[in-house]
Scaffold this motif. Structure first.
Motif, PDB file in Angstrom:
ATOM      1  N   ARG A   6       0.830  -1.211   0.000  1.00  0.00           N
ATOM      2  CA  ARG A   6       0.000   0.000   0.000  1.00  0.00           C
ATOM      3  C   ARG A   6       0.869   1.268   0.000  1.00  0.00           C
ATOM      4  O   ARG A   6       0.545   2.241  -0.673  1.00  0.00           O
ATOM      5  CB  ARG A   6      -0.965  -0.006   1.184  1.00  0.00           C
ATOM      6  N   ARG A  10       0.788   4.121  -2.793  1.00  0.00           N
ATOM      7  CA  ARG A  10       0.596   5.548  -2.466  1.00  0.00           C
ATOM      8  C   ARG A  10       1.667   6.402  -3.151  1.00  0.00           C
ATOM      9  O   ARG A  10       1.384   7.487  -3.638  1.00  0.00           O
ATOM     10  CB  ARG A  10       0.691   5.769  -0.957  1.00  0.00           C
ATOM     11  N   ASN A  18      -7.645   7.543  -2.464  1.00  0.00           N
ATOM     12  CA  ASN A  18      -6.787   7.105  -1.374  1.00  0.00           C
ATOM     13  C   ASN A  18      -6.678   5.579  -1.397  1.00  0.00           C
ATOM     14  O   ASN A  18      -7.687   4.878  -1.347  1.00  0.00           O
ATOM     15  CB  ASN A  18      -7.382   7.587  -0.048  1.00  0.00           C
ATOM     16  N   ASP A  20      -5.841   3.644   0.855  1.00  0.00           N
ATOM     17  CA  ASP A  20      -6.359   3.045   2.086  1.00  0.00           C
ATOM     18  C   ASP A  20      -7.853   2.753   2.027  1.00  0.00           C
ATOM     19  O   ASP A  20      -8.363   1.984   2.838  1.00  0.00           O
ATOM     20  CB  ASP A  20      -6.055   3.947   3.281  1.00  0.00           C
ATOM     21  N   THR A  21      -8.555   3.348   1.075  1.00  0.00           N
ATOM     22  CA  THR A  21      -9.990   3.096   0.946  1.00  0.00           C
ATOM     23  C   THR A  21     -10.276   1.865   0.089  1.00  0.00           C
ATOM     24  O   THR A  21     -11.423   1.433   0.009  1.00  0.00           O
ATOM     25  CB  THR A  21     -10.715   4.307   0.327  1.00  0.00           C
TER      26      THR A  21
END
Length: 86
Positions: A6, A10, A18, A20-21
């Protein structure tokens, strides 16, 4: 491993959302990953995990989700216990 992937996404995927979503199974190309960015992600993964993706992994499916990336990396480092672990 998941968090490391991740972080690389990023920093290299240039996604408009994002990371993280996204679920581990979410399609990264549908999320905005371009073929150019996928090459940058691949190179960053190779550096981070000290592996080289062989030709059999150089396809869209291998980089289409975090889960697929984890699977490929676990195979390359020879440790299936890494799948799903950070």
């Amino acid at each position: 491993m998941n968090e490391r992937i991740r972080t690389i996404l990023r920093e290299n995927a240039r996604l408009p959302i994002n990371v993280d979503t996204l679920s581990d199974d979410a399609n990264l190309y549908d999320a905005g990953l371009s073929s150019h960015a996928s090459v940058n992600v691949m190179l960053a993964l190779e550096d981070e995990f000290e592996v080289e993706f062989p030709a059999r992994f150089l396809n869209r499916a291998s980089f289409s989700s975090i889960a697929n990336i984890q699977h490929a990396l676990s195979e390359l480092v020879g440790d299936s216990s890494l799948v799903g672990n950070d």
